[in-house]
Design a protein around this motif. Structure first.
Motif, PDB file in Angstrom:
ATOM      1  N   ASP A 198      21.072 -23.997   1.967  1.00  0.00           N
ATOM      2  CA  ASP A 198      20.589 -25.078   2.403  1.00  0.00           C
ATOM      3  C   ASP A 198      21.830 -25.976   1.014  1.00  0.00           C
ATOM      4  O   ASP A 198      21.372 -26.739   0.993  1.00  0.00           O
ATOM      5  CB  ASP A 198      19.059 -25.490   1.591  1.00  0.00           C
ATOM      6  CG  ASP A 198      17.814 -24.939   2.100  1.00  0.00           C
ATOM      7  OD1 ASP A 198      17.949 -24.997   3.205  1.00  0.00           O
ATOM      8  OD2 ASP A 198      17.527 -24.721   1.679  1.00  0.00           O
ATOM      9  N   ASN A 199      23.309 -25.476   1.514  1.00  0.00           N
ATOM     10  CA  ASN A 199      24.015 -26.164   0.767  1.00  0.00           C
ATOM     11  C   ASN A 199      24.663 -25.916  -0.529  1.00  0.00           C
ATOM     12  O   ASN A 199      24.886 -26.647  -1.639  1.00  0.00           O
ATOM     13  CB  ASN A 199      24.578 -28.199   0.753  1.00  0.00           C
ATOM     14  CG  ASN A 199      24.709 -27.707   2.413  1.00  0.00           C
ATOM     15  OD1 ASN A 199      25.235 -27.299   3.661  1.00  0.00           O
ATOM     16  ND2 ASN A 199      24.146 -28.715   3.266  1.00  0.00           N
ATOM     17  N   TYR A 200      23.580 -25.508  -0.797  1.00  0.00           N
ATOM     18  CA  TYR A 200      23.328 -24.408  -2.632  1.00  0.00           C
ATOM     19  C   TYR A 200      24.871 -23.526  -2.767  1.00  0.00           C
ATOM     20  O   TYR A 200      23.701 -22.279  -1.579  1.00  0.00           O
ATOM     21  CB  TYR A 200      22.330 -24.824  -3.143  1.00  0.00           C
ATOM     22  CG  TYR A 200      21.585 -25.987  -3.397  1.00  0.00           C
ATOM     23  CD1 TYR A 200      22.273 -26.809  -4.601  1.00  0.00           C
ATOM     24  CD2 TYR A 200      20.242 -26.648  -2.654  1.00  0.00           C
ATOM     25  CE1 TYR A 200      21.274 -27.810  -4.596  1.00  0.00           C
ATOM     26  CE2 TYR A 200      19.952 -27.413  -2.638  1.00  0.00           C
ATOM     27  CZ  TYR A 200      20.154 -28.296  -4.007  1.00  0.00           C
ATOM     28  OH  TYR A 200      19.732 -29.279  -3.695  1.00  0.00           O
ATOM     29  N   ILE A 201      25.449 -22.872  -3.649  1.00  0.00           N
ATOM     30  CA  ILE A 201      25.557 -21.721  -3.818  1.00  0.00           C
ATOM     31  C   ILE A 201      24.350 -20.876  -4.787  1.00  0.00           C
ATOM     32  O   ILE A 201      24.863 -21.457  -5.828  1.00  0.00           O
ATOM     33  CB  ILE A 201      27.029 -21.856  -4.125  1.00  0.00           C
ATOM     34  CG1 ILE A 201      27.532 -22.515  -3.354  1.00  0.00           C
ATOM     35  CG2 ILE A 201      27.551 -20.474  -4.622  1.00  0.00           C
ATOM     36  CD1 ILE A 201      29.540 -22.804  -4.026  1.00  0.00           C
ATOM     37  N   MET A 212      13.698 -13.467  -1.127  1.00  0.00           N
ATOM     38  CA  MET A 212      14.942 -13.624  -2.640  1.00  0.00           C
ATOM     39  C   MET A 212      13.643 -14.932  -2.969  1.00  0.00           C
ATOM     40  O   MET A 212      12.831 -15.597  -2.034  1.00  0.00           O
ATOM     41  CB  MET A 212      15.348 -14.996  -1.255  1.00  0.00           C
ATOM     42  CG  MET A 212      16.434 -15.883  -2.544  1.00  0.00           C
ATOM     43  SD  MET A 212      16.914 -17.107  -1.859  1.00  0.00           S
ATOM     44  CE  MET A 212      18.332 -17.651  -3.775  1.00  0.00           C
ATOM     45  N   VAL A 213      13.076 -15.261  -4.200  1.00  0.00           N
ATOM     46  CA  VAL A 213      12.304 -16.186  -4.859  1.00  0.00           C
ATOM     47  C   VAL A 213      12.604 -16.721  -5.497  1.00  0.00           C
ATOM     48  O   VAL A 213      14.275 -17.010  -6.624  1.00  0.00           O
ATOM     49  CB  VAL A 213      11.655 -14.860  -5.933  1.00  0.00           C
ATOM     50  CG1 VAL A 213      10.735 -15.720  -6.633  1.00  0.00           C
ATOM     51  CG2 VAL A 213      11.162 -14.325  -5.476  1.00  0.00           C
ATOM     52  N   GLY A 234      22.112 -15.024   7.484  1.00  0.00           N
ATOM     53  CA  GLY A 234      21.252 -15.318   8.838  1.00  0.00           C
ATOM     54  C   GLY A 234      19.836 -15.804   8.687  1.00  0.00           C
ATOM     55  O   GLY A 234      20.145 -16.932   7.328  1.00  0.00           O
ATOM     56  N   PRO A 235      18.494 -16.242   8.880  1.00  0.00           N
ATOM     57  CA  PRO A 235      17.546 -16.666   8.458  1.00  0.00           C
ATOM     58  C   PRO A 235      16.408 -16.345   7.381  1.00  0.00           C
ATOM     59  O   PRO A 235      16.552 -15.239   7.831  1.00  0.00           O
ATOM     60  CB  PRO A 235      16.934 -17.123  10.047  1.00  0.00           C
ATOM     61  CG  PRO A 235      17.604 -16.533  11.020  1.00  0.00           C
ATOM     62  CD  PRO A 235      19.165 -15.657  10.533  1.00  0.00           C
ATOM     63  N   LEU A 236      15.812 -17.091   6.707  1.00  0.00           N
ATOM     64  CA  LEU A 236      15.232 -16.888   5.820  1.00  0.00           C
ATOM     65  C   LEU A 236      13.600 -17.659   5.986  1.00  0.00           C
ATOM     66  O   LEU A 236      13.771 -19.000   6.043  1.00  0.00           O
ATOM     67  CB  LEU A 236      15.358 -16.605   4.328  1.00  0.00           C
ATOM     68  CG  LEU A 236      16.383 -15.591   3.932  1.00  0.00           C
ATOM     69  CD1 LEU A 236      16.735 -15.887   2.435  1.00  0.00           C
ATOM     70  CD2 LEU A 236      16.457 -14.438   3.938  1.00  0.00           C
ATOM     71  N   VAL A 260      20.863 -18.797   5.719  1.00  0.00           N
ATOM     72  CA  VAL A 260      22.400 -18.246   4.691  1.00  0.00           C
ATOM     73  C   VAL A 260      23.253 -17.925   5.082  1.00  0.00           C
ATOM     74  O   VAL A 260      23.682 -17.506   6.269  1.00  0.00           O
ATOM     75  CB  VAL A 260      21.561 -16.423   4.105  1.00  0.00           C
ATOM     76  CG1 VAL A 260      22.237 -15.355   3.147  1.00  0.00           C
ATOM     77  CG2 VAL A 260      19.930 -17.110   3.626  1.00  0.00           C
ATOM     78  N   LYS A 261      24.268 -18.950   4.668  1.00  0.00           N
ATOM     79  CA  LYS A 261      25.682 -18.431   5.078  1.00  0.00           C
ATOM     80  C   LYS A 261      26.384 -17.809   3.305  1.00  0.00           C
ATOM     81  O   LYS A 261      26.491 -18.161   2.401  1.00  0.00           O
ATOM     82  CB  LYS A 261      26.180 -19.723   5.099  1.00  0.00           C
ATOM     83  CG  LYS A 261      25.352 -20.533   6.281  1.00  0.00           C
ATOM     84  CD  LYS A 261      26.109 -21.620   6.530  1.00  0.00           C
ATOM     85  CE  LYS A 261      24.968 -22.229   7.745  1.00  0.00           C
ATOM     86  NZ  LYS A 261      25.692 -24.134   7.737  1.00  0.00           N
TER      87      LYS A 261
END
Length: 170
Positions: A37-40, A106-107, A142-144, A156-157
Motif C-alpha cells: 500500500d505504498n508503505y515500506i 502479516m499482522v 503477490g496479493p495478501l 506486496v511489491k
C-alpha cells in the motif's frame, strides 16, 4: 623543488587514504523488506528456523520439512513466511502459496490492527534465490488478503529477505 616533493608525497598519501575501498557488509545484513500500500516495511535481523520431519508420532502435519522466517518491524508489524518441501534440503526455487505449507502472514500493528494472509489465495510467490547451512535469501510478491474479509487484496511489491537459519526437530 624542496617544497614540491613533500607536497607531492602528502597529496599521494591523502589520495590513497581517501580512495580506500570500504568493506562491503551488504551481504552480512539480515532483513525483510517490502512495499505494501505504498508503505515500506522493514524488519531487521529476522529469525529463520528449519523444522525437520518427525515420523515418530501420529501427527501428519509434521511429517515434512518446513521453514519459518519471522521478523518484526520497528512499528511492531510481524511478518512470517512458512515454506514446505517434500524432503530436505530446501533448494533455490519458487514456492507458490497455492502449495500446501507455503504462505506469508502479516499482522499490522502500526495502524489499525489487521491480519493479512496469502494462504492458498493465488498469485503469491516466495522465491529462494540462495540458501546454505547458515543463511537463506530471496524475494516475494503477490496479493495478501485481510482475514476478516474486509476490502480487496493488498499487493506486496519488491519484497526481499535474508535471514540466518537454524535447524530444529518438530
Amino acid at each position: 623543488m624542496r617544497i614540491f616533493v613533500p607536497i607531492l608525497l602528502s597529496a599521494i598519501v591523502l589520495l590513497s587514504i581517501s580512495c580506500e575501498k570500504d568493506k562491503d557488509d551488504s551481504r552480512q545484513r539480515k532483513f525483510i523488506s517490502m512495499k505494501l500500500d505504498n508503505y515500506i516495511y522493514l524488519s531487521e535481523n529476522p529469525k529463520g528456523i528449519i523444522y525437520v520431519p518427525n515420523f515418530s508420532d501420529e501427527n501428519p502435519d509434521n511429517d515434512y520439512p518446513r521453514m519459518e522466517i519471522t521478523g518484526q518491524s520497528y512499528n511492531g508489524d510481524v511478518i512470517t513466511f512458512t515454506l514446505a518441501t517434500p524432503a530436505l534440503p530446501f533448494t533455490p526455487g519458487v514456492y507458490a502459496a497455492t502449495q500446501k505449507g507455503n504462505s506469508m502472514q502479516m499482522v499490522l500493528n502500526s495502524m489499525l490492527p489487521t491480519s493479512l494472509s496469502s494462504n492458498s489465495y493465488g498469485n503469491f510467490y516466495i522465491t529462494i534465490t540462495r540458501i546454505d547451512n547458515i543463511a537463506v535469501e530471496g524475494t516475494f510478491s503477490g496479493p495478501l488478503y485481510d482475514l476478516t474479509g474486509i476490502g480487496g487484496p493488498r499487493i506486496v511489491k519488491d519484497g526481499a529477505f535474508r535471514a540466518i537459519i537454524t535447524q530444529v526437530g518438530q
